[in-house]
Design a protein around this motif. Structure first.
Motif, short mmCIF file in Angstrom:
data_model
loop_
_atom_site.label_atom_id
_atom_site.label_comp_id
_atom_site.label_asym_id
_atom_site.label_seq_id
_atom_site.Cartn_x
_atom_site.Cartn_y
_atom_site.Cartn_z
N GLY A 1 0.82 -1.21 0.00
CA GLY A 1 0.00 0.00 0.00
C GLY A 1 0.84 1.25 0.00
N ALA A 2 2.12 1.08 -0.35
CA ALA A 2 3.04 2.22 -0.25
C ALA A 2 2.63 3.33 -1.18
CB ALA A 2 4.46 1.77 -0.56
N ILE A 3 2.02 2.95 -2.25
CA ILE A 3 1.73 3.96 -3.28
C ILE A 3 0.85 5.07 -2.73
CG2 ILE A 3 0.61 4.39 -5.45
CD1 ILE A 3 1.59 1.80 -6.44
N SER A 4 -0.19 4.65 -2.04
CA SER A 4 -1.09 5.69 -1.55
C SER A 4 -0.45 6.48 -0.43
CB SER A 4 -2.40 5.07 -1.06
OG SER A 4 -2.09 4.00 -0.20
N MET A 5 0.32 5.80 0.41
CA MET A 5 0.99 6.51 1.50
C MET A 5 2.07 7.42 0.93
SD MET A 5 -0.17 5.59 4.38
CE MET A 5 -0.72 4.29 5.46
N LEU A 6 2.67 6.95 -0.13
CA LEU A 6 3.85 7.61 -0.66
C LEU A 6 3.53 9.03 -1.11
CD1 LEU A 6 6.65 6.53 -0.93
CD2 LEU A 6 6.23 6.09 -3.31
N ASP B 1 -0.94 16.74 -17.39
CA ASP B 1 -2.26 17.37 -17.27
C ASP B 1 -3.11 17.14 -18.49
OD1 ASP B 1 -1.22 20.29 -15.35
OD2 ASP B 1 -1.84 18.26 -14.78
N LYS B 2 -2.45 17.28 -19.67
CA LYS B 2 -3.20 17.07 -20.91
C LYS B 2 -3.79 15.67 -20.95
CE LYS B 2 -0.74 20.00 -24.05
NZ LYS B 2 0.31 19.98 -25.01
N LYS B 3 -2.97 14.70 -20.58
CA LYS B 3 -3.47 13.32 -20.61
C LYS B 3 -4.66 13.16 -19.67
CE LYS B 3 0.37 10.67 -22.23
NZ LYS B 3 1.76 10.83 -21.91
N ARG B 4 -4.51 13.81 -18.52
CA ARG B 4 -5.60 13.67 -17.56
C ARG B 4 -6.89 14.23 -18.11
NH1 ARG B 4 -7.15 17.39 -13.53
NH2 ARG B 4 -5.27 18.56 -14.00
N LEU B 5 -6.77 15.44 -18.69
CA LEU B 5 -7.98 16.07 -19.20
C LEU B 5 -8.59 15.26 -20.32
CD1 LEU B 5 -7.08 19.84 -19.12
CD2 LEU B 5 -8.90 18.67 -17.89
N SER B 6 -7.72 14.68 -21.17
CA SER B 6 -8.28 13.92 -22.28
C SER B 6 -8.97 12.66 -21.78
CB SER B 6 -7.18 13.57 -23.26
OG SER B 6 -6.32 12.63 -22.66
N ARG B 7 -8.51 12.09 -20.69
CA ARG B 7 -9.13 10.87 -20.18
C ARG B 7 -10.51 11.10 -19.59
NH1 ARG B 7 -6.25 9.41 -22.70
NH2 ARG B 7 -4.37 8.21 -22.54
N LEU B 8 -10.70 12.26 -19.02
CA LEU B 8 -11.92 12.47 -18.23
C LEU B 8 -13.20 12.33 -19.03
CD1 LEU B 8 -11.28 15.31 -15.67
CD2 LEU B 8 -11.99 12.99 -15.27
N SER C 1 -10.36 5.52 -12.33
CA SER C 1 -9.56 5.45 -11.10
C SER C 1 -8.17 4.93 -11.39
CB SER C 1 -10.27 4.59 -10.06
OG SER C 1 -10.42 3.28 -10.54
N LEU C 2 -8.08 3.92 -12.27
CA LEU C 2 -6.77 3.40 -12.63
C LEU C 2 -5.88 4.51 -13.19
CD1 LEU C 2 -7.02 -0.06 -14.41
CD2 LEU C 2 -5.55 0.59 -12.50
N LEU C 3 -6.52 5.22 -14.15
CA LEU C 3 -5.71 6.26 -14.78
C LEU C 3 -5.37 7.38 -13.81
CD1 LEU C 3 -7.70 6.10 -18.05
CD2 LEU C 3 -5.31 5.51 -17.74
N ASP C 4 -6.32 7.64 -12.89
CA ASP C 4 -6.00 8.62 -11.84
C ASP C 4 -4.74 8.23 -11.10
OD1 ASP C 4 -9.24 9.81 -10.70
OD2 ASP C 4 -7.64 10.74 -11.91
N GLU C 5 -4.74 6.94 -10.68
CA GLU C 5 -3.58 6.50 -9.91
C GLU C 5 -2.31 6.61 -10.73
OE1 GLU C 5 -4.02 2.67 -8.21
OE2 GLU C 5 -5.95 3.15 -7.29
N VAL C 6 -2.42 6.21 -11.98
CA VAL C 6 -1.20 6.27 -12.81
C VAL C 6 -0.71 7.70 -12.93
CG1 VAL C 6 -0.34 5.98 -15.14
CG2 VAL C 6 -1.71 4.18 -14.10
N ARG C 7 -1.65 8.59 -13.15
CA ARG C 7 -1.25 10.00 -13.27
C ARG C 7 -0.59 10.48 -11.99
NH1 ARG C 7 -3.83 14.03 -10.75
NH2 ARG C 7 -5.61 12.68 -10.49
N HIS C 8 -1.24 10.10 -10.88
CA HIS C 8 -0.71 10.45 -9.57
C HIS C 8 0.75 10.01 -9.45
CE1 HIS C 8 -2.92 11.40 -5.60
NE2 HIS C 8 -1.80 12.07 -5.70
N ILE C 9 0.93 8.72 -9.81
CA ILE C 9 2.27 8.17 -9.67
C ILE C 9 3.25 8.93 -10.54
CG2 ILE C 9 3.69 6.13 -10.08
CD1 ILE C 9 1.30 4.46 -9.41
#
Lengths: 632, 314
Positions: free
Chosen positions: A360-365, B160-167, B227-235
């Motif tokens: 779960g590190a990703i969310s904590m990270l 950001d562009k990728k995010r907006l296009s996904r929405l 949600s998947l893409l959100d997480e990817v963008r986040h990462i």
């Protein structure tokens, strides 16, 4: 005049270092390197204003003293910042002959005379370096700014213009003239830098009056000389309302001799009194901690550490005028906040370590990276804060040691009572004969204050008693002779200065500090609360600024350099209260007066007061001068 | 403020000249002029020319970056119908070139530094040159910061562009034409949508429950993808931050590296000294022992000689 004197002087220095062109705002500009050469006067002026790092940022690679051995650095422009004295000029000529640098920018701290300029010209011709001397400037910066609103005249040869030099009984006219010229030159430079022509007021019949007359003449000459006037053009346009001119009050030290001898209770004044404090640099002796010394080791050494107390040090700026117990508390608070932030950062470390292998590190990270970024970027600030806290802890501890060993709080309380003429609970004789309350000097100071502030001098018998007690305590009695003379002299004048009706309220033991377990164990040191009271200088300033009528100040002379005809009258033409004032004490000043003026200004928003003195001494130096005078 | 008396100075030079001429002092300095100048230029060449070269290179890089900054960052391309001035490949090219350039400048500075260390000049000149090189390094760091800022902004914009296009995948058809990658993705999404629509159009009389079910499934799928893409963008964003942190850390570690080197040297020196000390102590002990042996021998000899003399006499 929104910028303070310090900022103006610093800006002038920076411009000079940028080859006298206005400095560019571009952060990523190409570096241009140069070498700075100064003499001792220049060093004193630059060191409180610019740190070595700032010099480096401006492209100064080396900064050297004029009279040191300098090697030729052939392809570098050199900026000189020196006083136009004979030996400096000779040294410049020597440098030109030896072709040390590529180009020379000569900046003289005060105006150079034509003949000396010709000396340089002939040396340049002889060594064929005329084209290398690129620019010559008169900087008019012959004063040292220590604080935003405080300046002194010079630090190097201050014996020449000290209180002793001005007031010695066997002074010759030529000496006096020379001293006056030095003082007036510096004051003139100060007004040029400030960019304003003041209205001058001074008391009659002493050194201050002579200074005022000369200064008025010099300003008048400069204003009349329309071609070269230094007060026209863009210097006036720097955000100044030309119809509001500042008030320049010249005071003489003889007006109030008790304040320099007074024991004080505010942080900055205490440091100046007790420790070695020059040009914003304090030297503290630290003894080694009581560690077990290894077998056969040498004895414990005392380190001397010096610290710079600068404008960037926020703690110092906030607390330099606070009474000492407040300072102790504040240091404790800062230490606590620092420790909390440090723990924050350390906690992050453990969190990062734990979550390293977790799924779960990703969310904590995400959260932690943000925290980590902020922690890392705030790390330099944190380190800087720690350094400042250490600095102030050391300084305050040293001061506290002195206070405890000399029982300065007792003296302070007693003197406040003397100066405000309230009832005394202990007799003077008790304190003087008390063997472990303070050094001989402290007792001398106390007695002198008593002597100065008493309405009528003590009777002969009392005096003998006091003298005997003081001789027992080991004091030197020569200052007393001088003070007797002085008192007799000023008795002809109005009643001796009234020190205001303030008082002191002791607040018992400082129990709260002990409860918080701070390092400053203040038991036995009373927490004294300063009440507001005005020193004589402040009161005079108040009268003059608000155009109040008071028998002391009505007799002051009035000079206005901008008027066409000098007048001998002392009737002010200007009926409005002044917004800006500059107080200058001829013969020496100290931080107590400065602090008093700062407090006065704080109570009246919209007014600005600048404080200046010909030299800055603490009580022990002043006692030395008094004893020299008393021995004559 | 300060008074410029350069003109006064020049005037006094003239007066001194005329005075000298009047007094009959001939200036031989006119002949010295060329030799003095020559001497200066010779010394000038060595160090400051190279330093000035490095500075001019860094300035060129800075000008180049600033010139193309507007196109690089390209704030307006998302909305405007114009084709963006720079494709991604051009941007990558700029990145690479800038990096190579910065590396060569840093190497040049390092070279100059080692050269000055080798040269034998006075202490002041050494200090001066070291300080000059420091100033150049600081300048280079400033320009590198410009570059990395630009790059960070670009990465952020792409994310950001990728995010907006996904929405809003359904409105992909209505979107303004974008870069190729985004167009491809949009086409894919719109294709899948078209497929779905086609399917549903074929089975015209689907029961309302089935329609509802399909709709729900759609929603669920869309939510999941989002949600998947959100997480990817986040990462992605966090990785950028981490890389920045890494930079800071490597800088600090490099600083520590030099310090550790010097400490290492000191320690090595210290161990050598201790070893030599041990040797000396051993020598001293040996000498002591040897000395004692000789003393003993001498005493024995003395006593024997005494006995012999005694016997001889007696």
């Amino acid at each position: 005049m929104a910028a303070s004197v310090r900022e103006k002087q610093a800006a002038a220095l920076k411009r000079m270092l940028n080859f006298n062109a206005p400095p560019l705002k571009n952060t990523a500009a190409e570096p241009v390197w140069k070498v700075l050469i100064y003499d001792r006067f220049g060093q004193d002026i630059i060191s409180p204003l610019l740190s070595v790092k700032e010099l480096r940022d401006m492209g100064i690679t080396l900064h050297l003293l004029l009279h040191s051995d300098r090697d030729p650095i052939p392809d570098v422009p050199a900026i000189y910042f020196i006083m136009p004295t004979e030996e400096n000029i000779d040294r410049i000529c020597q440098d030109l002959r030896n072709q040390l640098y590529e180009s020379y920018y000569l900046n003289f701290i005060s105006a150079i005379s034509r003949s000396k300029l010709e000396d340089i010209a002939s040396a340049a011709l002889a060594s064929n370096a005329v084209n290398q001397v690129t620019k010559v400037f008169d900087q008019y910066l012959n004063f040292i700014t220590l604080e935003d609103e405080m300046f002194i005249l010079c630090n190097q040869n201050k014996e020449h213009i000290s209180y002793h030099a001005i007031n010695k009984p066997d002074i010759m006219d030529t000496d006096m003239e020379a001293i006056m010229d030095t003082i007036v030159d510096s004051l003139f430079c100060f007004f040029v830098t400030l960019g304003a022509v003041p209205i001058i007021r001074c008391p009659r019949g002493n050194a201050a009056e002579m200074v005022a007359v000369k200064l008025d003449k010099k300003l008048r000459e400069n204003l009349r000389d329309a071609r070269n006037s230094l007060f026209t053009g863009d210097t006036m346009g720097t955000g100044q309302f030309s119809f509001q001119r500042p008030l320049f009050v010249l005071a003489d030290r003889n007006l109030d001799l008790a304040t320099p001898l007074h024991h004080t209770w505010t942080y900055q004044a205490l440091i100046h009194d007790v420790l070695d404090f020059h040009l914003n640099r304090v030297c503290v002796e630290e003894s080694q901690g009581s560690e077990a010394s290894p077998a056969g080791a040498r004895p414990k050494k005392k380190n001397k550490k010096s610290y710079d107390l600068t404008a960037a040090d926020k703690f110092w700026q906030k607390h330099k005028g606070s009474p000492f117990p407040e300072v102790a508390e504040a240091v404790q608070e800062e230490l606590d906040t620092y420790r909390a932030q440090e723990d924050e950062v350390k906690r992050l470390k453990s969190i990062m370590g734990l979550e390293g292998e977790d799924d779960g590190a990703i969310s904590m990270l995400s959260d932690n990276t943000a925290k980590l970024t902020s922690a890392v970027s705030s790390l330099p600030e944190l380190l800087e804060k720690k350094r400042l806290i250490d600095l102030h802890t050391n300084v305050a501890t040293a001061v506290l040691d002195h206070i405890k060993s000399r029982k300065m709080d007792v003296y302070f309380e007693y003197e406040e009572k003397l100066m405000s003429k309230s009832t005394l609970d202990k007799s003077l004789l008790d304190i003087i004969s008390d063997p472990d309350a303070g050094t001989a000097e402290d007792k001398m100071r106390l007695f002198l204050i008593y002597y100065i502030t008493s309405q009528q001098p003590p009777s002969e018998a009392d005096l003998e008693q006091y003298k005997k007690a003081m001789l027992d305590a080991g004091c030197d009695l020569s200052p007393l002779n001088y003070i007797k003379q002085w008192k007799a002299f000023t008795k002809m004048a109005a009643t001796p200065a009234n020190y205001g009706s303030g008082g002191v309220k002791p607040m018992g033991l400082f129990s709260r500090v002990m409860n918080t377990g701070s390092q400053f164990v203040m038991e036995g040191v009373k927490n004294l609360v300063l009440k507001q009271h005005n020193l004589p200088v402040t009161r005079i300033l108040d009268n003059l600024m608000e155009i109040k009528s008071n028998q002391e100040t009505d007799d002051y002379r009035y000079f206005d350099p901008k008027m066409l005809r000098g007048s001998e009258s002392s009737i002010p033409r200007n009926k409005n209260p002044f917004q800006e004032a500059i107080v200058f004490v001829v013969g020496g000043g100290n931080y107590i007066e400065y602090q008093n003026l700062v407090d006065y200004t704080k109570a009246r928003p919209g007014k600005r007061v600048l404080y200046g003195c010909s030299e800055l001494f603490n009580a022990s130096q002043f006692i030395k001068q008094l004893s020299q005078l008393g021995q004559k | 403020m300060a008074a410029d008396i350069t003109l006064l100075f020049k005037a006094s030079v003239k007066t001194v000249k005329t005075r000298n001429k009047a007094l009959g002092l001939i200036d031989t300095s006119a002949r010295d002029e060329p030799s003095g100048a020559r001497r200066n230029t010779r010394q000038r060449n060595a160090f400051s020319c190279k330093a000035k070269e490095v500075i001019s290179n860094i300035s060129k890089l800075k000008d180049f970056l600033l010139q193309h900054r507007k196109d690089y960052v390209n704030a307006g391309s998302f909305m405007s119908p114009d084709v963006s001035h720079m494709t991604d490949s051009e941007r990558d090219q700029i990145d690479q070139d800038a990096q190579i350039f910065m590396r060569t400048c840093a190497d040049a500075i390092g070279q100059l530094r080692s050269e000055t260390d080798r040269q034998v000049v006075s202490a002041q000149v050494k200090d001066h040159r070291a300080a000059v090189l420091d100033l150049i390094e600081v300048y280079l760091k400033g320009v590198c910061k410009l570059y990395s800022e630009q790059r960070a902004v670009r990465v952020k914009r792409v994310v950001d562009k990728k995010r907006l296009s996904r929405l809003e995948p359904e409105t992909a058809c209505k979107d303004k034409p974008q870069t190729d990658v985004e167009d491809n993705n949009d086409k894919l999404v719109s294709d899948s949508n078209v497929d779905l629509w086609e399917d549903s159009r074929v089975e015209d009389d689907l029961s309302p429950e089935e329609i509802q079910m399909f709709e729900q499934e759609n929603q669920r799928l869309v939510g999941e993808m989002n949600s998947l893409l959100d997480e990817v963008r986040h990462i992605e964003g966090k990785v950028v931050e981490i890389s920045r942190l890494q930079e800071i850390f490597t800088e600090k570690v490099l600083q520590q590296d030099t310090e550790i080197d010097s400490i290492h040297q000191l320690v090595v020196g210290a161990t050598e000294n201790v070893k030599e000390g041990n040797e000396d102590i051993r020598e001293a002990i040996k000498n002591n022992a040897g000395f004692r042996v000789w003393i003993l021998f001498f005493l024995v000899m003395c006593s024997f000689s005494l006995l012999f003399l005694d016997w001889y006499d007696g």
